[in-house]
Write a protein that holds these residues in place. Structure first.
Motif: not given
Lengths: 352, 352, 352
Positions: B2-3, B5-6, B232, B235-236, C206-213, C264-266, C292, C327
């Motif tokens: 898991t994770a 691919k990030t 980041k 935006f965050n 499971k993939i955490d896309h990590a970025d946020a807005m 996209f991130n993942g 997120y 997750f």
């Protein structure tokens, strides 16, 4: 020598009747500008939204929203005419004369047609007729506006007072030049959003547009920059915080566009603003205000030579932070009631 | 699994001198991007505003604003170069080499040209030369930047320190490649907004750009996303609220674009940014800040082989929440005075 | 007569099973709309970003982002279907059937496929199948949604209850119609941003896309207007201040687009949303919230007849004001945990 290249704008003394000012920065209007405009106001008139709809009735493609044309031409005139303005006092004789399409380039020039110093000698009123032209030299728009402009020096001598005589309203025969001959049979009422065509509206009819929009600082600034309008009051909080309102003022054109977009609900087939007979920004609008609008039909007119379209003269009223179910505008004494921010007198064109 | 691919970005240990990183997500620049850019900054340079103006002087159509090209190429490098950056330290040797037109597709690659671990062993400085190319493989832009990047593990061995020798300024002979041979006779000063051409500026001249703009969160976020820049800190708020500034940081490129747009007032004919010799983001900028700007002409240069255009080297200074009438930058000891946020050293091209 | 032309929307009694509503305001999608969309969410999928990339693999040019198509068609249905909605309850059977390119004009129609009055007699659930068509009459998108709609009069008789049977998920054989035969050899993983293709993902991953807005009022309003969506709850602070949440609600589609862009991130090669099997807006989202996202792969499928692409079924979960490293979605009892705002079940297409 330093700072000499900075444009500080014209003062009242710099204007002379008959003077013509060619404004800077011609602008090519693109589908990008249209998209930004749509994202800021959400207009839904089918002619300006769909190439397929526009082509079906006789346009080569969707024309650019009339108010994009107006604001762009107006914006070009700001650095020369109103950078030192105290107030925009009014408009008249505004006519849309040619359709503008994405790819067209607009430029603007203004002729000074009137001057009158104020009795306080610190400022005066400047009347200009501003003309917008496309890249082929065709006039696409013209309007008169008058603004109160500071004097550089209150001791300067006053010019001869000349106040132009302006039409109370544009003649119906002058309307519709920007609209090709329409194929009415191909105008799809369902896709347009209303079965009410020109003949279905009557004088005295009042329409509550019902919808509303709360304005944000980022939105009105983005809109005003899109028109390359540089008036400081809309952008500079640091300076405005010291001023009368303690905050940025929303460009009046933003309120006009917003009220126009809201008017779709009740005037969905009024796809073209053919003329603005007059307009008054009754009170300022600020970020955080919620804008509602309603319209009153004050005149209906056939357009000579056109059996495809007709004109409605409406008073489009925008108010803030109150609904329009009771059609607020003026009280018995003619004073605007609280909340009214715009009183615009315009000719709209609808299919017959 | 898991994770895995990030993308967590590269750390200092991941870079090696000579390494070339091809960045992801090529981007076709459209008139839509230009419109969004214009709506965010309000630039008024005629060449980038009007197809008719650009064509009259020799362009096939309006080129895309140089800074859109810069920010787009820069943005592509962020996920590979500066996702784990502590600070963007500087730029040098930035040259605009080919005009970019709507419809062109930009891609970006970076070569690592220097590395130096910091004495704290927790981070190091990475120097990269980033190149932007169009769909025909032509280099449209190149620049060097250096960033302080975290180490994944402070115990990792330090690489050999290599610090590239960078030019103090781009040579005038290298300027103007992105400008076609101009027909000066067709360059209309009135439409451009100023009668001051290249020869009218002198070394030492200071220009207060006078106008100002207050930034909103929605505006700088929208701009930064337009460039697909994913850093980041812009935006965050949820994360930034725990950080040093307690709020989102405005991307430095937003300040550059804003100062450039404001510089129209005084530098209206400086239609092209030919090179950026260096730049320093002196202090952070936040939503709510009002940005003013001024320029000092520090060098004027003929461009060999070009009698149509000349170059001005300017220091474009942006400040926040104060005016520029006194040309604020550094005090007697060379320290930046309060309010200065940007000190940019650039070559601008004007018609002769 | 007054106010009679204002659209007040349909109430529960106005719907009948089998009824087809053709929605107003067809819309031509332009590169301008794409630019505004990109500036609001910052997506980085190469196919939608670069003409050169899209053409290399077999598209005539970059297709319009699938979610622009979805939101545009959805937005057209709002004035007829959900102007008097209390809640949007769900979607199903959403399929993207033809690629949409800039210049295409979208129109929308909905067929009522189910009705069920609520036991409180004050409202009922309306099920519609909405279809988006291009200017050639091809169906580009269809989906089912159901909304709870107010009755005009609680005393009105209840219609026969008809609840459509909806597929739990779109069949893999129905996917990929909007994707031309791809030339996999020309799909450049480096430019796309990831080396992970379809076969590299496994069920349960499971993939955490990590970025946020962090969302701003101006941003979600701008997005929602771009789609010509007129639902009042997103725009009218004056009215919302009196309501349950005391503020404007972010349109659920904004959260979907934002989560998709973050993914996209993942999931950089998951360039196409082929279908939405279901979706739930678990909790409201407001300006100021930081979004997120994470994804779980719940199924992988070959697409019959396609050796170029494969499908991943993912649950894309968006949360607010907390990270996704753990997750977050549901607790042991199946209840959504605090912070979850979206649970979207979609088929994504990747190159094999």
């Amino acid at each position: 020598m330093t700072a000499s290249k900075t444009n500080t704008g014209n003062f009242f003394e710099d204007f002379a009747v008959g003077q013509v000012l060619q404004h800077a920065t011609p602008r090519t209007i693109t589908t990008g500008d249209v998209a930004v405009y749509n994202s800021l106001y959400g207009p839904r008139f089918a002619v300006q939204s769909s190439d397929a709809f526009a082509q079906a009735i006789g346009y080569p493609r969707t024309p650019v929203d009339d108010l994009i044309v107006f604001h762009t031409v107006f914006g070009k005139s700001v650095p020369d005419i109103s950078l030192n303005a105290i107030a925009n006092l009014g408009y008249a004789e505004c006519r849309f004369l040619e359709a503008v399409y994405p790819g067209d380039t607009l430029s603007a020039a203004s002729e000074v047609i009137g001057l009158r110093e104020n009795s306080n000698r610190a400022s005066g009123v400047v009347y200009v007729r501003t003309t917008g032209r496309n890249q082929r030299g065709q006039t696409v728009l013209e309007f008169v506006r008058w603004v109160m402009v500071r004097k550089r020096d209150s001791a300067s001598p006053a010019p001869e007072a000349i106040v132009p005589k302006l039409a109370e309203r544009v003649e119906p025969a002058m309307l519709g030049k920007a609209v090709p001959k329409l194929d009415r049979a191909c105008y799809d009422d369902t896709l347009a959003g209303s079965s009410h065509r020109w003949a279905d509206y009557v004088v005295g009819e009042k329409i509550d547009h019902a919808d509303a929009m709360t304005l944000e600082e980022a939105e009105h600034q983005t809109a005003t920059r899109l028109y390359q309008n540089t008036a400081k009051v809309h952008f500079n909080l640091h300076e405005q915080a010291q001023g009368q309102f303690k905050r940025r003022l929303v460009y009046g054109g933003v309120v006009i566009s917003l009220a126009r977009a809201l008017s779709f609900n009740g005037l969905a087939n009024a796809f073209h603003v053919a003329a603005i007979n007059g307009g008054r920004h009754v009170a300022p609008c600020f970020a955080g205000d919620t804008v509602y609008a309603w319209s009153e039909v004050v005149e209906t007119a056939e357009i000579p030579g056109r059996d495809d379209i007709g004109a409605l003269r409406v008073r489009l009223t925008a108010v803030k932070n109150r609904t329009c179910a009771d059609f607020p505008r003026q009280n018995d004494k003619g004073s605007y009631v609280d909340g009214v921010i715009l009183d615009l007198d315009a000719w709209l064109v609808l299919p017959r």
